[in-house]
Design an enzyme around this catalytic site. Structure first.
Site, PDB file in Angstrom:
ATOM      1  CG  HIS A   1       5.977  -5.770  -4.463  1.00 62.31           C
ATOM      2  ND1 HIS A   1       4.659  -5.677  -4.097  1.00 62.31           N
ATOM      3  CD2 HIS A   1       6.543  -4.577  -4.163  1.00 62.31           C
ATOM      4  CE1 HIS A   1       4.422  -4.473  -3.608  1.00 62.31           C
ATOM      5  NE2 HIS A   1       5.555  -3.791  -3.626  1.00 62.31           N
TER       6      HIS A   1
ATOM      7  N   GLY B   1       2.186   5.266   1.065  1.00 63.82           N
ATOM      8  CA  GLY B   1       2.330   6.224   2.149  1.00 63.82           C
ATOM      9  C   GLY B   1       3.092   5.741   3.371  1.00 63.82           C
TER      10      GLY B   1
ATOM     11  N   GLY C   1       0.828  -1.195   0.000  1.00 63.16           N
ATOM     12  CA  GLY C   1       0.000   0.000   0.000  1.00 63.16           C
ATOM     13  C   GLY C   1       0.866   1.249   0.000  1.00 63.16           C
TER      14      GLY C   1
ATOM     15  CB  CYS D   1       5.158  -3.612   0.248  1.00 64.36           C
ATOM     16  SG  CYS D   1       5.849  -2.054  -0.347  1.00 64.36           S
ATOM     17  CG  LEU D   2       1.606  -0.013   4.260  1.00 62.70           C
ATOM     18  CD1 LEU D   2       2.524   1.114   4.690  1.00 62.70           C
ATOM     19  CD2 LEU D   2       0.280   0.555   3.773  1.00 62.70           C
TER      20      LEU D   2
ATOM     21  CD  GLU E   1       3.461  -8.691  -5.844  1.00 60.75           C
ATOM     22  OE1 GLU E   1       3.596  -7.508  -6.191  1.00 60.75           O
ATOM     23  OE2 GLU E   1       3.904  -9.125  -4.759  1.00 60.75           O
TER      24      GLU E   1
ATOM     25  CE1 TYR F   1       7.662   7.526   5.959  1.00 62.39           C
ATOM     26  CE2 TYR F   1       6.634   7.044   3.858  1.00 62.39           C
ATOM     27  CZ  TYR F   1       6.898   7.928   4.892  1.00 62.39           C
ATOM     28  OH  TYR F   1       6.394   9.200   4.843  1.00 62.39           O
TER      29      TYR F   1
ATOM     30  CD  GLN G   1       6.943   0.318   4.893  1.00 57.39           C
ATOM     31  OE1 GLN G   1       6.057   1.147   5.059  1.00 57.39           O
ATOM     32  NE2 GLN G   1       7.644   0.246   3.773  1.00 57.39           N
TER      33      GLN G   1
END
Length: 367
Positions: free
Chosen positions: A331, A221, A219, A246-247, A333, A291, A250
């Site tokens: 990632h 931000g 995702g 990924c997000l 995938e 991030y 985090q």
């Protein structure tokens, strides 16, 4: 038609318009993939960003129906050296320019993307604007300085209601923080019975679905902008196997007591080498993030590093020491990108198998 690309540090570029002719402001980033522009422009993780493509020719194989990672792209704009006007590929259905016009996304070509990338590497990601050639760059710079970048990207791209993607295998609840379709496709290929849920689903809402495992998606931000997800993950730890990407990686770190921080210019592209510490195996990976997890913050937590980036040593994978839970920053995938890390989905399948077996054995002992 001439257009301007203006950066908040005062640099500006004159280029040619393609796609939509609207003016747009966003965070200017760069991606180093040689292919995969369709997956990139439709990746929800780019919400709010204007993406610079370092490969010099973009659009050469057109746009097709199969390579989308979302139905409605949320990328704010595209910056390229050259936008191909006559693509050649047997799957081609429309040009990049035609598609961006349909989706009202502006692009600018004829930009020295090598120079622009060097600026971003020097200053870090910058606010930027694609705007009319009639604008005064100094006035646009002032506007950029007073513009706040988006902070609610996850809420914008996440599904608003749960929906199923039925299968007859493991029940996986996939939390959509900006999910790429490639993640859902990998679970479907393993016959998982997937339920995709919104980013703000609670732990109890998820457990009511009786999952065998929970997938935390990618995702856009800052992960700290999604505090409800951090609490949800914290409450799920130890109750169900977890795999984060990924997000999701985090957010898992934050839920486990670690810290995250913004990178200077992030990782974006399909050519990032990552080493697995247990085996020293190196995989070439697809990445898209601003991030990273602070490795020093892992002290006194129950999570440990499993993978690191070879280019800069940043954290690329985590594992919980007590509970069945692991995450990666990249990632697996491979949409777009190499398939080196695809086996992580099988690792998740095995984790769910083992957890169900342990629970079954425990029930037999207590019977």
């Amino acid at each position: 038609m001439k257009r301007l690309l203006v950066l908040e540090n005062g640099e500006f570029f004159v280029g040619e318009a393609f796609g939509s002719e609207i003016d747009i402001i966003g965070e200017v980033v760069f991606t180093t993939g040689m292919t995969g522009y369709q997956e990139t422009l439709s990746d929800p993780s780019y919400c709010g960003q204007i993406v610079t493509f370092t490969y010099p020719l973009i659009g050469n194989y057109g746009i097709n129906r199969d390579d989308f990672e979302s139905i409605n792209p949320s990328i704010h704009g595209m910056i390229v050296k050259e936008a191909c006007v006559e693509p050649s590929n047997f799957r081609n259905e429309m040009t990049l320019d035609e598609f961006l016009k349909v989706k009202d996304i502006p692009g600018i070509s004829g930009v020295d993307t090598r120079k622009l990338t060097k600026i971003i590497r020097q200053y870090g990601t910058l606010k930027g604007a694609i705007c009319s050639i009639d604008e005064q760059p100094n006035e646009v710079v002032e506007r950029l300085k007073h513009t706040e970048l988006m902070r609610d990207q996850v809420a914008k791209v996440s599904t608003k209601t749960p929906y199923p993607s039925p299968g007859r295998g493991h029940r996986v609840v996939l939390v959509d923080f900006g999910m790429k379709h490639g993640i859902l496709r990998e679970l479907n290929q393993r016959d998982c019975d997937v339920v995709v849920v919104p980013h703000n689903f609670t732990a109890e809402d998820i457990m009511l679905l009786n999952p065998d495992g929970v997938m935390l998606s990618n995702g856009p931000g800052d992960p700290k902008d999604v505090p409800e997800a951090i609490e949800m993950i914290r409450q799920l730890l130890g109750r169900v196997p977890i795999f984060g990407i990924c997000l999701g990686h985090q957010l898992f770190a934050l839920a486990s007591g670690a810290e995250t921080e913004k990178m200077k210019f992030g990782h974006r592209g399909s050519n990032h080498p990552v080493k697995e510490l247990a085996t020293n195996k190196v995989s070439i990976t697809s990445q898209n993030h601003s991030y990273t997890v602070n490795p020093d913050s892992l002290t006194n937590t129950d999570i440990e590093v499993t993978h690191v980036a070879l280019n800069d040593g940043t954290v690329e994978g985590l594992r919980h020491k007590k509970y069945p839970a692991f995450t990666v920053q990249y990632h697996p995938e491979a949409s777009p990108g190499p398939e080196d890390a695809n086996g992580l989905f099988d690792q998740f399948m095995n984790m769910m198998n083992e957890t169900k077996k342990k629970r079954g054995d425990l029930q037999c002992q207590n019977a």
